[in-house]
Design a protein around this motif. Structure first.
Motif, mmCIF file in Angstrom:
data_model
loop_
_atom_site.group_PDB
_atom_site.id
_atom_site.type_symbol
_atom_site.label_atom_id
_atom_site.label_comp_id
_atom_site.label_asym_id
_atom_site.label_seq_id
_atom_site.Cartn_x
_atom_site.Cartn_y
_atom_site.Cartn_z
ATOM 1 N N GLY A 133 0.815 -1.206 0.000
ATOM 2 C CA GLY A 133 0.000 0.000 0.000
ATOM 3 C C GLY A 133 0.850 1.257 0.000
ATOM 4 N N GLN A 134 1.917 1.256 0.800
ATOM 5 C CA GLN A 134 2.826 2.403 0.809
ATOM 6 C C GLN A 134 3.502 2.596 -0.547
ATOM 7 N N ALA A 135 3.965 1.498 -1.145
ATOM 8 C CA ALA A 135 4.626 1.587 -2.446
ATOM 9 C C ALA A 135 3.654 2.065 -3.523
ATOM 10 N N LEU A 136 2.424 1.588 -3.443
ATOM 11 C CA LEU A 136 1.407 1.991 -4.409
ATOM 12 C C LEU A 136 1.127 3.487 -4.298
ATOM 13 N N TRP A 137 1.023 3.981 -3.071
ATOM 14 C CA TRP A 137 0.762 5.401 -2.836
ATOM 15 C C TRP A 137 1.939 6.253 -3.318
ATOM 16 N N ALA A 138 3.143 5.785 -3.049
ATOM 17 C CA ALA A 138 4.331 6.562 -3.416
ATOM 18 C C ALA A 138 4.496 6.657 -4.929
ATOM 19 N N GLN A 139 4.058 5.612 -5.655
ATOM 20 C CA GLN A 139 4.265 5.595 -7.099
ATOM 21 C C GLN A 139 3.039 6.037 -7.889
ATOM 22 N N ALA A 140 1.958 6.384 -7.181
ATOM 23 C CA ALA A 140 0.743 6.829 -7.869
ATOM 24 C C ALA A 140 1.046 8.078 -8.690
ATOM 25 N N GLY A 141 0.626 8.055 -9.935
ATOM 26 C CA GLY A 141 0.870 9.192 -10.814
ATOM 27 C C GLY A 141 2.216 9.163 -11.491
ATOM 28 N N GLN A 142 3.095 8.241 -11.075
ATOM 29 C CA GLN A 142 4.428 8.165 -11.666
ATOM 30 C C GLN A 142 4.565 7.004 -12.651
ATOM 31 N N ALA A 143 3.558 6.151 -12.692
ATOM 32 C CA ALA A 143 3.618 4.983 -13.574
ATOM 33 C C ALA A 143 2.219 4.695 -14.107
ATOM 34 N N PRO A 144 2.110 4.065 -15.276
ATOM 35 C CA PRO A 144 0.797 3.695 -15.803
ATOM 36 C C PRO A 144 0.045 2.803 -14.829
ATOM 37 N N TRP A 145 -1.287 2.876 -14.894
ATOM 38 C CA TRP A 145 -2.116 2.131 -13.945
ATOM 39 C C TRP A 145 -1.844 0.634 -14.042
ATOM 40 N N THR A 146 -1.700 0.139 -15.286
ATOM 41 C CA THR A 146 -1.479 -1.305 -15.440
ATOM 42 C C THR A 146 -0.169 -1.744 -14.793
ATOM 43 N N LEU A 147 0.858 -0.871 -14.857
ATOM 44 C CA LEU A 147 2.131 -1.204 -14.229
ATOM 45 C C LEU A 147 1.999 -1.199 -12.709
ATOM 46 N N LEU A 148 1.253 -0.228 -12.183
ATOM 47 C CA LEU A 148 1.021 -0.185 -10.741
ATOM 48 C C LEU A 148 0.251 -1.421 -10.283
ATOM 49 N N PHE A 149 -0.700 -1.864 -11.108
ATOM 50 C CA PHE A 149 -1.475 -3.058 -10.765
ATOM 51 C C PHE A 149 -0.566 -4.276 -10.686
ATOM 52 N N ASP A 150 0.317 -4.417 -11.664
ATOM 53 C CA ASP A 150 1.202 -5.578 -11.684
ATOM 54 C C ASP A 150 2.205 -5.554 -10.536
ATOM 55 N N ARG A 151 2.755 -4.399 -10.241
ATOM 56 C CA ARG A 151 3.818 -4.319 -9.237
ATOM 57 C C ARG A 151 3.285 -4.367 -7.803
ATOM 58 N N HIS A 152 2.269 -3.565 -7.533
ATOM 59 C CA HIS A 152 1.822 -3.439 -6.145
ATOM 60 C C HIS A 152 0.308 -3.530 -5.968
ATOM 61 N N GLY A 153 -0.447 -3.123 -6.997
ATOM 62 C CA GLY A 153 -1.900 -3.062 -6.834
ATOM 63 C C GLY A 153 -2.532 -4.407 -6.570
ATOM 64 N N PHE A 154 -2.171 -5.405 -7.396
ATOM 65 C CA PHE A 154 -2.730 -6.739 -7.209
ATOM 66 C C PHE A 154 -2.392 -7.282 -5.831
ATOM 67 N N TRP A 155 -1.132 -7.162 -5.450
ATOM 68 C CA TRP A 155 -0.692 -7.741 -4.184
ATOM 69 C C TRP A 155 -1.309 -7.021 -3.003
ATOM 70 N N PHE A 156 -1.456 -5.688 -3.098
ATOM 71 C CA PHE A 156 -2.111 -4.965 -2.008
ATOM 72 C C PHE A 156 -3.550 -5.448 -1.835
ATOM 73 N N LEU A 157 -4.285 -5.565 -2.931
ATOM 74 C CA LEU A 157 -5.681 -5.998 -2.846
ATOM 75 C C LEU A 157 -5.784 -7.433 -2.335
ATOM 76 N N MET A 158 -4.933 -8.313 -2.863
ATOM 77 C CA MET A 158 -4.980 -9.711 -2.432
ATOM 78 C C MET A 158 -4.650 -9.845 -0.950
ATOM 79 N N VAL A 216 -0.323 -23.937 -9.439
ATOM 80 C CA VAL A 216 -1.071 -22.691 -9.275
ATOM 81 C C VAL A 216 -0.112 -21.527 -9.089
ATOM 82 N N SER A 217 -0.377 -20.432 -9.770
ATOM 83 C CA SER A 217 0.363 -19.195 -9.559
ATOM 84 C C SER A 217 -0.518 -18.226 -8.778
ATOM 85 N N ASP A 218 0.037 -17.619 -7.737
ATOM 86 C CA ASP A 218 -0.736 -16.651 -6.962
ATOM 87 C C ASP A 218 -1.125 -15.438 -7.809
ATOM 88 N N PHE A 219 -0.280 -15.087 -8.773
ATOM 89 C CA PHE A 219 -0.556 -13.974 -9.670
ATOM 90 C C PHE A 219 -0.262 -14.436 -11.091
#
Length: 349
Positions: A133-158, A216-219
């Motif tokens: 969540g911290q990494a996602l907040w820090a990088q918000a607006g600095q990277a495309p949404w899809t990249l944020l989802f792959d790096r931190h968004g998916f894992w934060f939600l999961m 099975v892959s978690d992501f």
């Protein structure tokens, strides 16, 4: 010695035993040594477990001393059975256990196994969600949404979803009181019920994976960006529904126990919504690896698909053993099953 003091000391002894066995187990050494950081506070998994045990011990003592009219606790009954078994093992098992003593022993075994596991898992998920969540907040607006989802968004939600789920079960295992209507009335006494349940949790799930595999892959990763996003969002949605089932159980959340029939939330539609959602999420997670296995050969692909089928069958067995237990101890379950006719998928099965 007063009954309240004996109840307290019995609970403290079992808490200490559970923490010691879990913390010293070779299967948990990595988890115990894992270091977490929360702001300026740094602590290990062992520190978190010990802190939770101390807080729980204080809470147990407070509750015990406020319940002046309470009889012998399940902890005290279980220790009494242990003492009798050590003194005269043959006589103890030949004469059998009273119903209350049997429930006390099985409840104690259940809590000794699951409570430390839930507490440490809760710590891991909460810290991982915090970091992502911290990494996602820090990088918000600095990277495309899809990249944020792959790096931190998916894992934060999961991890946030799993945190809520594990929190429900942690409280369910640790808290048992008539005021909340979640007293454990019975515990599944069958070997099959315990075997198929424990096979899904550490350290036993490692043995299960060795036997049936675990493709099975978690992501899961998919080549097409749209498919990748859509299927992983579907996976998260299924896990959110899975956690909704845990929230519906509320204070009654725990494995192998009967604490009253729950018919609200997703349990008004199917009898085992959590198992359905978890397995469907796993099947999505298995798609890339199963497809890659088929590319290596039909036999290899069938083995990978068979591995997933074996895990699903394990959860079918869990559902069947749970229902058998509930039908034997509570006549209301038959009425619930007649009203909610399908186990896994509404209108299908």
């Amino acid at each position: 010695m007063g009954l309240r003091l004996r109840n307290t000391l019995a609970a403290w002894g079992l808490i200490a035993l559970g923490v010691a066995v879990y913390a010293l187990s070779p299967f948990n050494q990595v988890q115990m040594a894992t270091v977490h950081a929360l702001g300026g506070w740094v602590f290990s998994g062992r520190d978190a477990l010990l802190a939770a045990a101390l807080l729980y011990a204080l809470a147990v003592a407070l509750v015990a001393w406020r319940q002046a009219d309470a009889g012998p606790s399940k902890s005290l009954r279980a220790l009494g059975v242990l003492v009798r078994a050590l003194r005269a093992p043959a006589a103890t098992w030949r004469e059998g256990l009273l119903a209350d003593d049997r429930v006390a022993v099985l409840t104690t075994l259940l809590k000794l196994f699951f409570a430390p596991l839930m507490v440490t898992s809760l710590t891991g998920f909460s810290m991982a969600a915090w970091a992502n969540g911290q990494a996602l907040w820090a990088q918000a607006g600095q990277a495309p949404w899809t990249l944020l989802f792959d790096r931190h968004g998916f894992w934060f939600l999961m991890q946030a979803i799993l945190f809520v789920d594990v929190a429900c079960f942690t409280l369910g295992y640790l808290v048992e009181t008539p005021r909340l209507g979640n007293v454990i009335r019975s515990v599944d006494p069958s070997w099959l019920g315990w075997a198929v349940t424990l096979a899904c949790y550490p350290p036993f799930n490692a043995v299960t994976s060795r036997i049936v595999g675990s493709p099975v892959s978690d992501f899961p990763r998919f080549d097409d960006p749209t498919v990748h996003l859509a299927l992983n969002l579907a996976l998260l949605a299924l896990m959110a529904l899975y956690t909704w089932a845990s929230l519906a159980l509320g204070w009654k959340a725990s494995n192998l126990t009967h604490r009253g029939i729950v018919a609200r939330g997703p349990y008004a539609w199917v009898r085992h919504p959590a198992y359905t959602c978890k397995n469907l999420a796993w099947w999505i997670g298995a798609v890339p690896l199963v497809l890659a296995s088929f590319q290596q050969g039909t036999g290899t692909g069938l083995v990978a698909a068979g591995s997933m089928a074996a895990w699903s069958f394990l959860y079918v067995l869990r559902a069947l053993t749970e229902e058998d237990h509930l039908r034997r101890v509570d006549g209301d379950y038959a009425a619930y099953a007649a009203r909610v006719r399908h186990r896994f998928i509404p209108g299908v099965v």
